[in-house]
Structures are given as C-alpha cells and as structure tokens.
Design a protein around this motif. Sequence first.
Motif, PDB file in Angstrom:
ATOM      1  N   ARG A  27       0.817  -1.225   0.000  1.00 49.34           N
ATOM      2  CA  ARG A  27       0.000   0.000   0.000  1.00 49.34           C
ATOM      3  C   ARG A  27       0.847   1.271   0.000  1.00 49.34           C
ATOM      4  O   ARG A  27       0.605   2.198  -0.757  1.00 49.34           O
ATOM      5  CB  ARG A  27      -0.900  -0.045   1.226  1.00 49.34           C
ATOM      6  CG  ARG A  27      -1.827   1.101   1.384  1.00 49.34           C
ATOM      7  CD  ARG A  27      -2.846   0.689   2.419  1.00 49.34           C
ATOM      8  NE  ARG A  27      -3.283   1.798   3.228  1.00 49.34           N
ATOM      9  CZ  ARG A  27      -4.075   1.657   4.265  1.00 49.34           C
ATOM     10  NH1 ARG A  27      -4.467   0.457   4.639  1.00 49.34           N
ATOM     11  NH2 ARG A  27      -4.467   2.701   4.928  1.00 49.34           N
ATOM     12  N   ARG A  31       1.320   4.623  -3.080  1.00 51.78           N
ATOM     13  CA  ARG A  31       1.070   6.066  -2.884  1.00 51.78           C
ATOM     14  C   ARG A  31       1.943   6.909  -3.798  1.00 51.78           C
ATOM     15  O   ARG A  31       1.565   8.013  -4.181  1.00 51.78           O
ATOM     16  CB  ARG A  31       1.335   6.453  -1.431  1.00 51.78           C
ATOM     17  CG  ARG A  31       0.320   5.926  -0.484  1.00 51.78           C
ATOM     18  CD  ARG A  31       0.592   6.435   0.918  1.00 51.78           C
ATOM     19  NE  ARG A  31       0.215   5.398   1.861  1.00 51.78           N
ATOM     20  CZ  ARG A  31       0.782   5.189   3.021  1.00 51.78           C
ATOM     21  NH1 ARG A  31       1.771   5.943   3.434  1.00 51.78           N
ATOM     22  NH2 ARG A  31       0.364   4.217   3.808  1.00 51.78           N
ATOM     23  N   THR A  39      -4.869  14.469  -5.401  1.00 56.18           N
ATOM     24  CA  THR A  39      -5.333  14.686  -4.025  1.00 56.18           C
ATOM     25  C   THR A  39      -6.073  16.016  -3.916  1.00 56.18           C
ATOM     26  O   THR A  39      -7.058  16.116  -3.192  1.00 56.18           O
ATOM     27  CB  THR A  39      -4.174  14.653  -3.019  1.00 56.18           C
ATOM     28  OG1 THR A  39      -3.230  15.673  -3.334  1.00 56.18           O
ATOM     29  CG2 THR A  39      -3.488  13.298  -3.020  1.00 56.18           C
ATOM     30  N   THR A  44      -8.713  14.722  -0.966  1.00 54.80           N
ATOM     31  CA  THR A  44      -8.390  13.644  -0.037  1.00 54.80           C
ATOM     32  C   THR A  44      -6.891  13.383  -0.079  1.00 54.80           C
ATOM     33  O   THR A  44      -6.159  14.091  -0.759  1.00 54.80           O
ATOM     34  CB  THR A  44      -9.210  12.380  -0.377  1.00 54.80           C
ATOM     35  OG1 THR A  44      -9.060  11.433   0.675  1.00 54.80           O
ATOM     36  CG2 THR A  44      -8.793  11.758  -1.690  1.00 54.80           C
ATOM     37  N   ASP A  45      -6.437  12.389   0.647  1.00 56.80           N
ATOM     38  CA  ASP A  45      -5.003  12.090   0.674  1.00 56.80           C
ATOM     39  C   ASP A  45      -4.676  10.887  -0.214  1.00 56.80           C
ATOM     40  O   ASP A  45      -5.570  10.186  -0.693  1.00 56.80           O
ATOM     41  CB  ASP A  45      -4.534  11.849   2.110  1.00 56.80           C
ATOM     42  CG  ASP A  45      -5.283  10.720   2.781  1.00 56.80           C
ATOM     43  OD1 ASP A  45      -5.227   9.583   2.281  1.00 56.80           O
ATOM     44  OD2 ASP A  45      -5.926  10.984   3.824  1.00 56.80           O
ATOM     45  N   ASP A  47      -3.255   8.048   0.503  1.00 58.20           N
ATOM     46  CA  ASP A  47      -3.598   6.748   1.061  1.00 58.20           C
ATOM     47  C   ASP A  47      -5.057   6.401   0.780  1.00 58.20           C
ATOM     48  O   ASP A  47      -5.373   5.260   0.419  1.00 58.20           O
ATOM     49  CB  ASP A  47      -3.314   6.713   2.565  1.00 58.20           C
ATOM     50  CG  ASP A  47      -3.364   5.304   3.107  1.00 58.20           C
ATOM     51  OD1 ASP A  47      -2.609   4.447   2.601  1.00 58.20           O
ATOM     52  OD2 ASP A  47      -4.165   5.056   4.029  1.00 58.20           O
ATOM     53  N   THR A  48      -5.939   7.357   0.922  1.00 58.81           N
ATOM     54  CA  THR A  48      -7.360   7.114   0.649  1.00 58.81           C
ATOM     55  C   THR A  48      -7.568   6.752  -0.817  1.00 58.81           C
ATOM     56  O   THR A  48      -8.358   5.851  -1.131  1.00 58.81           O
ATOM     57  CB  THR A  48      -8.198   8.349   1.029  1.00 58.81           C
ATOM     58  OG1 THR A  48      -8.001   8.608   2.422  1.00 58.81           O
ATOM     59  CG2 THR A  48      -9.663   8.147   0.729  1.00 58.81           C
ATOM     60  N   VAL A  51      -6.345   3.125  -1.273  1.00 59.97           N
ATOM     61  CA  VAL A  51      -7.294   2.172  -0.700  1.00 59.97           C
ATOM     62  C   VAL A  51      -8.558   2.097  -1.555  1.00 59.97           C
ATOM     63  O   VAL A  51      -9.045   1.006  -1.878  1.00 59.97           O
ATOM     64  CB  VAL A  51      -7.623   2.535   0.766  1.00 59.97           C
ATOM     65  CG1 VAL A  51      -8.798   1.716   1.279  1.00 59.97           C
ATOM     66  CG2 VAL A  51      -6.406   2.338   1.651  1.00 59.97           C
ATOM     67  N   ALA A  52      -9.092   3.245  -1.945  1.00 60.02           N
ATOM     68  CA  ALA A  52     -10.311   3.265  -2.761  1.00 60.02           C
ATOM     69  C   ALA A  52     -10.091   2.553  -4.095  1.00 60.02           C
ATOM     70  O   ALA A  52     -10.948   1.772  -4.539  1.00 60.02           O
ATOM     71  CB  ALA A  52     -10.772   4.700  -2.994  1.00 60.02           C
TER      72      ALA A  52
END
Length: 128
Positions: A27, A31, A39, A44-45, A47-48, A51-52
């Motif tokens: 993960r 990034r 972003t 958002t960041d 990492d989000t 993950v999404a």
Amino acid sequence: MTFRVVARFVLATALGAIGAAHLGPLRRGFRIVVPDWATRMLRTDKDTIVVASGVVEIMLAAALLFLPGERRRVGLAIAGLFVAVWPGNIHQWRTGRDAPGLDTDRKRFIRILLQPILIVWALWSTRR
C-alpha cells in the motif's frame, strides 16, 4: 473453454490480486503513483486514493466473475479504471520514483505502454 474466457478469468484474477495489494503491505509503495494534483482534485489524501482504487479493483474483479449478465458493462468500467489510473503511471515515470515492481525508468516506461493493452484486453475479453 475459449481463449476469451481464459483472458477474462486472468484479468479478474489479476485485478483482484492487485486490488488486494493496494490494501496490504504494498500500500505504501502505491502512494508514490498518485500525483499531487489528484489529491487536490479529489480533496483527499494519497492513502485514501490507494485504498479506494484497491477496493474498486476487487469489486470489479468480483463483478467480472460473478455477474456474467453485466460482463460488457463491467468491461467498460474496467477499461475506464485503466484510463483513470494512466496519469498516475505517467506521473511515476516522469518523477522517476520507485513503486512495487517498477524500480527503473525502463520498467516505468513499459508500464505506460502496457496501459493501452490492458484497456483493449478489458474491452475484448468482455465482448459478447
């Protein structure tokens, strides 16, 4: 079993595995692929976003396997995902940053060239 069916199964398996990698130990490395403008645009960041995108990949893989009546639409969605992440691949090549499996400029450039093949693969393997 036809070649198209095998290609579709391989695509679903690969999407599921890559999606899972976005949620696991790789993960952090993913990034790097996310451009800063993404972003800001998505508010958002990184990492989000990672993950999404992993969750979306897993969901599309499952849909490809378990919703045969929606195969064509799922193929279009997968192709759309491949188009959407292409700028991240270009960003990674331009910045020269390593990510899982992409630790040289040559590998990063080949990854950019692979994207149209993935798009065609998604469309072709889900065609009726």
